[in-house]
Design an enzyme around this catalytic site. Structure first.
Site, mmCIF file in Angstrom:
data_model
loop_
_atom_site.group_PDB
_atom_site.id
_atom_site.type_symbol
_atom_site.label_atom_id
_atom_site.label_comp_id
_atom_site.label_asym_id
_atom_site.label_seq_id
_atom_site.Cartn_x
_atom_site.Cartn_y
_atom_site.Cartn_z
ATOM 1 N N ALA A 8 0.841 -1.201 0.000
ATOM 2 C CA ALA A 8 0.000 0.000 0.000
ATOM 3 C C ALA A 8 0.869 1.241 0.000
ATOM 4 O O ALA A 8 1.776 1.370 0.818
ATOM 5 C CB ALA A 8 -0.916 0.018 1.224
ATOM 6 N N CYS A 9 0.635 2.172 -0.945
ATOM 7 C CA CYS A 9 1.373 3.428 -0.983
ATOM 8 C C CYS A 9 0.372 4.586 -0.972
ATOM 9 O O CYS A 9 -0.812 4.371 -1.182
ATOM 10 C CB CYS A 9 2.256 3.496 -2.236
ATOM 11 N N PRO A 10 0.848 5.821 -0.707
ATOM 12 C CA PRO A 10 -0.102 6.927 -0.521
ATOM 13 C C PRO A 10 -1.042 7.195 -1.707
ATOM 14 O O PRO A 10 -2.237 7.369 -1.515
ATOM 15 C CB PRO A 10 0.808 8.129 -0.281
ATOM 16 N N THR A 16 2.195 0.672 -5.355
ATOM 17 C CA THR A 16 1.509 -0.444 -4.721
ATOM 18 C C THR A 16 1.619 -1.692 -5.598
ATOM 19 O O THR A 16 1.954 -2.781 -5.120
ATOM 20 C CB THR A 16 0.028 -0.084 -4.523
ATOM 21 N N GLU B 273 5.478 6.937 -9.764
ATOM 22 C CA GLU B 273 4.242 7.449 -9.195
ATOM 23 C C GLU B 273 4.251 8.973 -9.102
ATOM 24 O O GLU B 273 3.270 9.641 -9.390
ATOM 25 C CB GLU B 273 4.097 6.859 -7.804
#
Lengths: 100, 379
Positions: A8-10, A16, B273
């Protein structure tokens, strides 16, 4: 080993899933069984069942945020690492899981 | 559980390790709240921006130059309202899920209620302000600690079933709500005080004023300090001084634009990301939403916030020197139709964004631990 893992990432759109993939690939290559649950922006995917967690030798929680339903892992042997670590050094994480 | 940092030698003094661990945990709580609130910011911000664009395009503005949706078609009015509601959920959702990350389900009630209070405008004399983003961050952490404290109290078995549904919600929400109500007005007053201070500066150097406004706008990215500067600019429009808002408008958009640009300029310094978040930030910057920089600042405040402050100061100064005027209380390239001295406005935005991008990339280059670089380039 029989491993369960959560990533789980922000933001929950890239890391993720990349971390999950790294853990899966590396564990398979080293001859371990693994199932990885992802908690990304889409919510929980590939959810771990209670029976799978109970049957596991170790749980790897790779998260930069608080994970959902963390109480499921209360009874199992587990290690907590950052998403970055699972992504960059999956072997190291698995080694630590083995001796945890 | 020593957490993820196994490179940290275990021989560190016990208390130092504890403090580090606590800090790491708190960062995790804040990031969890942010992870839930990002879609709200994006949804609300973009819907509002669409409606504002329409209003400016067809010159639907009121006497103060603000977009006036009463003459707009029903669909545009509806988009503005829906977007506004999504945006209003920002403080409660942020505070609620910070508390949730800390204390689990019982954290939700005090977190949401505290966050909702943080979003309520506080009237101070004729002006008003709210505690916004910073208020929500603080109250979310307070709520989590309060609930965790209550959970530790010894409880007779008879009462245990009613703890989570009656006792904890009430016992936690009352003090959290009181704290938030208590700090709401001081924060609002600080903001109003800042506004008055800026007004007093007006006789002095306009460029110094522009630099202060720019720094304030970038400092908390849409929070109370940002809003204090913004409201000052908006108030000046009403007094016929549109240059102050011109400087603000340029400063408003450079944090997200600059950070988005930084992820394009030096791809290997940013994770896959962050590069995606960079695209979203560019979009939000174009429509004048400073909040687009928050995902970057939340994870790395000590490098990101100084960078965006410098960039916004540059943008505001150039806009002020170039005599840029903004008739609308909104920023970013989107308000170009209602801006005077458009080329200087664009030049100010461009310069501010480039400075921001160079600052953050240079700072990353100088301070990045080498261990963080490899692996991120793989994808």
């Amino acid at each position: 080993m029989n491993i369960v893992a959560v990533t789980a990432c922000p933001t929950g759109i890239a890391h993720t899933y990349m971390a999950a993939e790294q853990l899966e690939k590396t564990a398979r290559r080293l001859g371990h069984q693994i199932k990885v649950e992802t908690q990304g922006a889409m919510g929980i995917e590939n959810e771990l069942h209670a029976s799978e967690i109970d049957a596991a030798d170790v749980a790897i929680l790779a998260a930069d945020i608080a994970i959902e339903n963390s109480e499921r892992f209360a009874k199992v042997r587990k290690i907590e690492v950052s998403v970055q670590e699972a992504l960059k050094n999956p072997e190291g994480v698995l080694q630590r899981a083995a001796v945890a | 559980m020593t957490g993820g940092r196994w490179s940290i030698p275990l021989r560190q003094p016990h208390t130092l390790r504890k403090v580090k661990e606590a800090l790491r945990k708190h960062k995790q709580y804040l990031l969890t709240g942010v992870s839930y609130v990002i879609p709200f910011i994006a949804c609300g911000g973009i819907l509002i921006a669409v409606a504002i664009t329409y209003a400016f395009q067809f010159e639907l503005v009121d006497a103060q130059g603000r977009p006036d949706f009463t003459q707009a078609p029903p669909l545009i009015q509806a988009l503005a309202r829906v977007g506004e509601k999504a945006f209003q959920l920002f403080p409660p959702v942020l505070a609620g899920f910070i508390a949730h990350a800390m204390a689990g389900r019982p954290g939700l009630v005090p977190g949401f209620v505290g966050g909702l209070i943080a979003g309520v405008p506080q009237a101070v004399g004729e002006k008003s302000a709210n505690a916004g983003f910073l208020g929500a961050l603080v109250i979310g952490l307070v709520a989590g600690h309060v609930v965790n404290g209550i959970k530790k109290m010894p409880v007779p078995k008879l009462l245990r079933p009613v703890m989570p549904i009656i006792i904890i919600p009430i016992l936690s929400t009352v003090p959290v709500g009181l704290v938030m109500l208590g700090i709401n007005l001081p924060i609002a007053k600080i903001m109003i005080g800042l506004g008055d201070f800026l007004e007093g500066m007006q006789g002095g150097s306009q460029v110094v004023l522009a630099m202060i406004l720019g720094a304030m706008i970038a400092f908390d990215m849409g929070g109370p300090v940002n809003k204090a500067a913004f409201f000052f600019g908006a108030a000046m429009i009403q007094q016929g001084n549109i240059e102050v808002m011109g400087a603000c408008a340029a400063a408003i958009c450079t944090p997200p634009l600059g950070l988005g640009l930084a992820t394009r300029l030096s791809r290997r310094r940013w994770s896959a990301e962050q590069r995606e978040a960079g695209l979203a930030a560019l979009g939000m910057g174009l429509v004048g939403i400073t909040e687009g920089a928050i995902p970057f600042a939340a994870g790395d405040p000590f490098r990101v916030i100084p960078s965006i402050m410098i960039g916004s100061m540059v943008a505001a100064s150039i806009a002020m020197l170039g005599g840029v005027g903004d008739h609308a209380p909104h920023g970013g390239p989107i308000v170009l139709p209602v801006v005077d001295n458009r080329w200087m406005y664009l030049a100010a935005i461009l310069a501010g964004s480039v400075v921001t991008a160079l600052c953050i990339n240079t700072m990353k280059q100088l301070t990045e631990r080498p261990a963080e670089k490899p692996g991120e380039n793989q994808t």
